[in-house]
Structures are given as C-alpha cells and as structure tokens.
Design a protein around this motif. Sequence first.
Motif, short mmCIF file in Angstrom:
data_model
loop_
_atom_site.label_atom_id
_atom_site.label_comp_id
_atom_site.label_asym_id
_atom_site.label_seq_id
_atom_site.Cartn_x
_atom_site.Cartn_y
_atom_site.Cartn_z
N ASP A 11 43.14 50.26 16.41
CA ASP A 11 42.01 49.99 15.53
C ASP A 11 42.21 48.69 14.77
O ASP A 11 43.22 48.48 14.10
CB ASP A 11 41.83 51.15 14.55
CG ASP A 11 40.55 51.05 13.74
OD1 ASP A 11 39.60 50.41 14.24
OD2 ASP A 11 40.48 51.59 12.64
N GLY A 12 41.27 47.76 14.91
CA GLY A 12 41.36 46.48 14.23
C GLY A 12 42.19 45.46 14.96
O GLY A 12 42.27 44.29 14.53
N THR A 13 42.82 45.85 16.08
CA THR A 13 43.69 44.93 16.83
C THR A 13 43.26 44.85 18.29
O THR A 13 42.60 43.89 18.70
CB THR A 13 45.16 45.37 16.74
OG1 THR A 13 45.55 45.46 15.36
CG2 THR A 13 46.07 44.38 17.44
N LEU A 14 43.60 45.83 19.09
CA LEU A 14 43.26 45.81 20.51
C LEU A 14 41.81 46.18 20.76
O LEU A 14 41.18 45.68 21.69
CB LEU A 14 44.18 46.76 21.28
CG LEU A 14 44.10 46.70 22.80
CD1 LEU A 14 44.67 45.38 23.31
CD2 LEU A 14 44.84 47.87 23.44
N LEU A 15 41.28 47.08 19.94
CA LEU A 15 39.90 47.54 20.14
C LEU A 15 38.93 46.48 19.63
O LEU A 15 39.03 46.03 18.49
CB LEU A 15 39.66 48.85 19.41
CG LEU A 15 40.58 50.02 19.77
CD1 LEU A 15 40.15 51.28 19.04
CD2 LEU A 15 40.58 50.26 21.27
N SER A 16 37.98 46.12 20.48
CA SER A 16 37.00 45.10 20.09
C SER A 16 35.89 45.69 19.23
O SER A 16 35.23 44.98 18.47
CB SER A 16 36.41 44.43 21.33
OG SER A 16 35.93 45.41 22.24
#
Length: 267
Positions: A11-16
Amino acid sequence: MKFKLLCSDLDGTLLSTKSDVSKYTISQIGRIKQAARIILVSAGMPNGMYYIQRDLGILDQPIISYNGALVLDGAKELLSVTIPLNVVKEIHEVCEEHSTDLGLYAYNEWHVPKTSERVEKEIKYTKTNPVFQPTLNTLEQWATKKSGIHKIMLMGTKSTADALMPILQEKFENEINLYRSNDTLIEIAPKSVSKLTAIQKLLHSGELLQDVIAFGDNYNDIEMLTHVGWGVAVSNGREEVKQIANFITSSNTENGVAQYIEQHLLI
C-alpha cells in the motif's frame, strides 16, 4: 545493479491504486522474477496479499505479513510471533478510555467490534471481510484456542491517536512496536519482529542483506530500507523515509517501483 531478493511494501508503494498493481508493474516484475526472488512485505493480512501475488505471477514465493509477525510459504508457516492475549486486554482497557476501537488480526482472521468508514475501506481495499463482534468476545474465543494476535489496528481520530501513542509507548515499551499508519490509525506489532527481521528469516545460505533491494513509503519501512543493500523510497513516501533512502523513485501512482526496475535492474 543485481540483487537476489526484491522486497516491496504494498500500500502506497507497489500498488498503483489502493488495491491493484498496474500492467506495467506486472510486466516489469515478470521480466526479473527468474533472476531475483520477489517478496511482498506488508502490514496487512495474508488474504489481502495472495491476489496481488497471483497477479504478479509469484505465488511460488513466500510472503511477509503483519509487519513481519507472520511469514508464510504457501501453506507452510516459516515464522509466527504474536502479542500475548493478556497484553492485548490491557491495551483494550487503555483504548476504551479514549473511545478507540481495536481491529484484531490472527492468521487470516480479522475481528472488529463494529463497522465504520475505516473498516469499510479496509474491506474494499484488501478484499477480505471481518468478523463483527465485541473485542472481549474475540479475546475469550482466542484464549480457548490458545492463539495470540499478530497485529492490532487502533482506529480512532487524530486526537485520540495523538493521546494514545505516548501512553502505549511508555506502558508497553517492552511488549510491542507501534507504527503510526496515518493521522487516525496506529498499528501494533510484537516487539521482536519487523519487516527487516522477516527478510532476514528468508535469506538462503550464503545470502546477505546486501543482496536485497527494498521499496517502501512509510515509517514501518525505515528499518528495512536502512539495512538492506539498497533502499528505495517512492516520492509520495514520508519525508523521514525519503531521507534515509539510497534513491527516491516516482510515486506509487506513477508506478515508481516498476520505473526503477526498468531503468536500473538488469538481468
């Protein structure tokens, strides 16, 4: 640069978005997944991670959930560290005085006392459903099963979170780690674990932390990014995270992890 493990927060990193990886990210992970093990590292529960693993084509890899308290390789449990129920009961008593609900997590169970805007968001974004029942009832049930708790999520307001953080830090400093997810949420993990300790658990013989590249955005990623071989923060991350990172990539909504992989990771 070449690494043996690529570890990424979700969440907030890999997920767009709040719940999905982009086609671009899927393609870039697909390009390198034969050369490096891809490990998803999250504060969330396993059921909220499997569908992302499936989309990325890495169901054969372990996952790190609950900030490192539970590490699974398929159905095999590699690490499980829990918060004792007596400590959870004491935390519940403190939180009751500040009108703050507890979300309790153990393996793939998630229990909350009632629904709320925060709970509904969590259902939507993690694609999992909680059990609704009073917190003390949950603790009684889990005491019968002799099950500890992998994570506690405190759900209140900014003012209640501001008040609770110093109280909990002082009262339970030897039993728990506290992470401020945002202004209204506090995540609680067992004292002895973190994302970094879980990554260390997954290193194969002869592998070192220097062989790991990691991506993150929030306070609970700082230790991981600081101690691996190369720590990358997304530009939407906390300022404290960006200050300790080796590199700052684009934001999660701009597919910053995938951009970094394409531009810097050769196979």
